[in-house]
Write an enzyme that holds these catalytic residues in place. Structure first.
Site, mmCIF file in Angstrom:
data_model
loop_
_atom_site.group_PDB
_atom_site.id
_atom_site.type_symbol
_atom_site.label_atom_id
_atom_site.label_comp_id
_atom_site.label_asym_id
_atom_site.label_seq_id
_atom_site.Cartn_x
_atom_site.Cartn_y
_atom_site.Cartn_z
ATOM 1 C CB THR A 1 25.958 6.766 -22.400
ATOM 2 O OG1 THR A 1 27.341 6.564 -22.129
ATOM 3 C CG2 THR A 1 25.293 5.452 -22.692
ATOM 4 C CD GLU B 1 29.109 4.648 -24.189
ATOM 5 O OE1 GLU B 1 29.572 5.264 -23.212
ATOM 6 O OE2 GLU B 1 28.014 4.922 -24.717
ATOM 7 C CB CYS C 1 27.885 8.134 -13.315
ATOM 8 S SG CYS C 1 29.150 7.166 -14.143
ATOM 9 C CB CYS D 1 23.703 7.302 -19.117
ATOM 10 S SG CYS D 1 24.964 8.363 -18.435
ATOM 11 C CG HIS E 1 34.651 6.972 -26.162
ATOM 12 N ND1 HIS E 1 33.998 5.977 -25.480
ATOM 13 C CD2 HIS E 1 34.998 7.893 -25.243
ATOM 14 C CE1 HIS E 1 33.949 6.307 -24.198
ATOM 15 N NE2 HIS E 1 34.550 7.459 -24.027
ATOM 16 C CB SER F 1 33.225 11.302 -23.996
ATOM 17 O OG SER F 1 32.084 11.783 -24.636
ATOM 18 C CG ASN F 2 31.354 12.519 -18.484
ATOM 19 O OD1 ASN F 2 31.272 13.326 -17.575
ATOM 20 N ND2 ASN F 2 32.140 11.457 -18.423
ATOM 21 C CG HIS G 1 38.093 8.109 -20.187
ATOM 22 N ND1 HIS G 1 37.054 8.244 -21.065
ATOM 23 C CD2 HIS G 1 38.897 7.158 -20.717
ATOM 24 C CE1 HIS G 1 37.234 7.412 -22.082
ATOM 25 N NE2 HIS G 1 38.328 6.752 -21.891
ATOM 26 C CB SER H 1 35.410 9.148 -15.010
ATOM 27 O OG SER H 1 35.782 10.177 -15.873
HETATM 28 S S1 SF4 Z 1 26.796 5.207 -19.234
HETATM 29 FE FE1 SF4 Z 1 28.859 5.885 -18.670
HETATM 30 S S2 SF4 Z 1 28.560 7.946 -17.775
HETATM 31 FE FE2 SF4 Z 1 26.551 6.925 -17.837
HETATM 32 S S3 SF4 Z 1 26.249 5.960 -15.841
HETATM 33 FE FE3 SF4 Z 1 27.175 4.420 -17.194
HETATM 34 S S4 SF4 Z 1 29.385 4.619 -16.930
HETATM 35 FE FE4 SF4 Z 1 28.438 6.467 -16.088
#
Ligand code: SF4
Length: 383
Positions: free
Chosen positions: A221, A155, A30, A260, A153, A290-291, A60, A352
């Site tokens: 996110t 974040e 991303c 996001c 996490h 996570s994603n 990650h 990632s």
């Molecule tokens: S919030 Fe996390 S998953 Fe979304 S664009 Fe930013 S780094 Fe990538």
């Protein structure tokens, strides 16, 4: 007529003959991850004589992290906050990179107090900062901020700390946690029980009686969009039940989720993959991502799903080593490829994961089908 405003999330079919791949329309790196990687390599290049530290793993993705380490970057913590390098070891002329997830207000202040420059190589993703801004706004309007995220996490810890700066904040991991919090909104349980049940997940001087009357929801996110929606709807209904629909505005901030764009696109693309007639799914990504885990969760709804972090996990035509993220352990599955032709495989990855890793997984599987068409032929077919 095709609505041009609507994005196309339908998968791409790569037909190699005996094996076919449904590739997700959106997958892989991303914006935030690309940006963070670029800044990290730049920090190394620009500071050949200095020690360069990363607060925690950049992203990650083990391969990227290993490469950065081999070039001399040192990790201060692991992703769960376990310290490898004591803070005392840092000197003012060291370089410290803040990862894409951001960091807590406390850590940032501590680094600044040590005389370290933290903004030059701050790779905090703008989409994470957007969540902090939303939290700040909610806090300023006297809403308690309910954060849908994984409590450990990076974040979520960073978002929690930024939220707690502007108002009361509490973390819920999932719908089950949300329902537990709901018990306190309705006054069914005591404050003592709250402090036990939500220990380490609430801001300082949180008062469940006072602070659960007016709430707003933000999220990490990378959570599952449908779950965040369900959690927000749940609290909205609770507030209607408690205070009446006419007073909802006073008690619930009806805002959109703070996922996001990459999470949304990847999840929407995964829903389209679920429409296919594939025999199995392979999801590539870091085991602590996570994603990626949410993409796995979606694929599991329809297909036998194998969560792997590289092509090396595919040991042979019949054996795959993969991660069971529910149990947080590796497992081995035999005969993962069905004995039929063509075998149809859904293939996707998390935010990632470099695209080359997905290519390598595809090429590894194709080794088991010597009569498959060449990559060039198939790529020419899809144009
Ligand atoms: S919030 Fe996390 S998953 Fe979304 S664009 Fe930013 S780094 Fe990538």
């Amino acid at each position: 007529m095709k609505d041009l405003r609507k994005q196309d999330f339908s998968p791409t079919l790569l037909d190699f003959g005996p094996v076919q791949f449904y590739l997700a329309r959106h997958f892989g790196f991303c914006y935030g991850v690309e940006n963070a990687i670029e800044i990290s390599y730049r920090a190394l290049e620009e500071n050949p004589d200095k020690r360069v530290f990363l607060l925690s793993q950049m992203i990650h993705n083990q391969e990227v992290n290993n490469d950065l380490q081999s070039r001399g970057i040192k990790f201060i913590m692991d992703t769960d906050g376990k310290q490898f390098i004591p803070w005392d070891e840092l000197k003012p002329d060291d370089i410290v990179i803040i990862p894409a997830f951001g960091t807590t207000v406390e850590i940032e202040h501590m680094l600044l107090n040590k005389g370290l420059e933290v903004q030059k190589y701050n790779t905090t993703c703008p989409f994470v900062e957007k969540v902090w801004n939303r939290s700040e706004k909610l806090g300023a309007e006297n809403h308690t901020i309910i954060i849908h995220g994984k409590p450990n996490h990076e974040e979520t810890r960073a978002t929690f700390s930024h939220s707690a700066k502007s108002g009361a904040a509490v973390i819920v991991r999932d719908m089950e946690d949300a329902a537990k919090l709901g018990e306190y909104v309705m006054g069914h349980k005591s404050n003592e029980e709250f402090f036990e049940e939500f220990a380490w997940k609430h801001s300082e001087s949180f008062d469940p009686t006072r602070d659960l009357q007016r709430v707003g929801v933000v999220n990490q996110t990378t959570m599952l969009a449908t779950e965040t929606q369900a959690i927000a709807d749940y609290f909205k209904q609770l507030m209607i039940q408690q205070y009446g629909a006419e007073n909802l505005k006073e008690h619930f901030a009806d805002t959109r989720d703070t996922l996001c764009y990459a999470t949304n696109d990847n999840q929407d693309s995964t829903y389209q993959l679920l429409e296919t007639d594939a025999d199995l799914a392979i999801v590539v990504g870091g085991y602590n991502s996570s994603n990626t885990s949410h993409i796995v969760e979606l694929c599991e709804r329809k297909f036998p799903t194998y969560f792997i972090n590289s092509e090396k996990e595919i040991k042979s035509i019949s054996e795959i080593h993969h991660f069971n993220y529910h149990k947080k352990e590796k497992q081995v599955t035999n005969n993962f490829l069905p004995d039929k032709r063509p075998v149809r495989i859904v293939l996707t990855s998390g935010a990632s994961c470099p695209d080359t890793l997905v290519d390598r997984v595809m090429l590894k599987v194709m080794e088991f089908y010597p009569d498959a068409k060449s990559v060039e032929t198939v790529l020419n077919q899809v144009g």
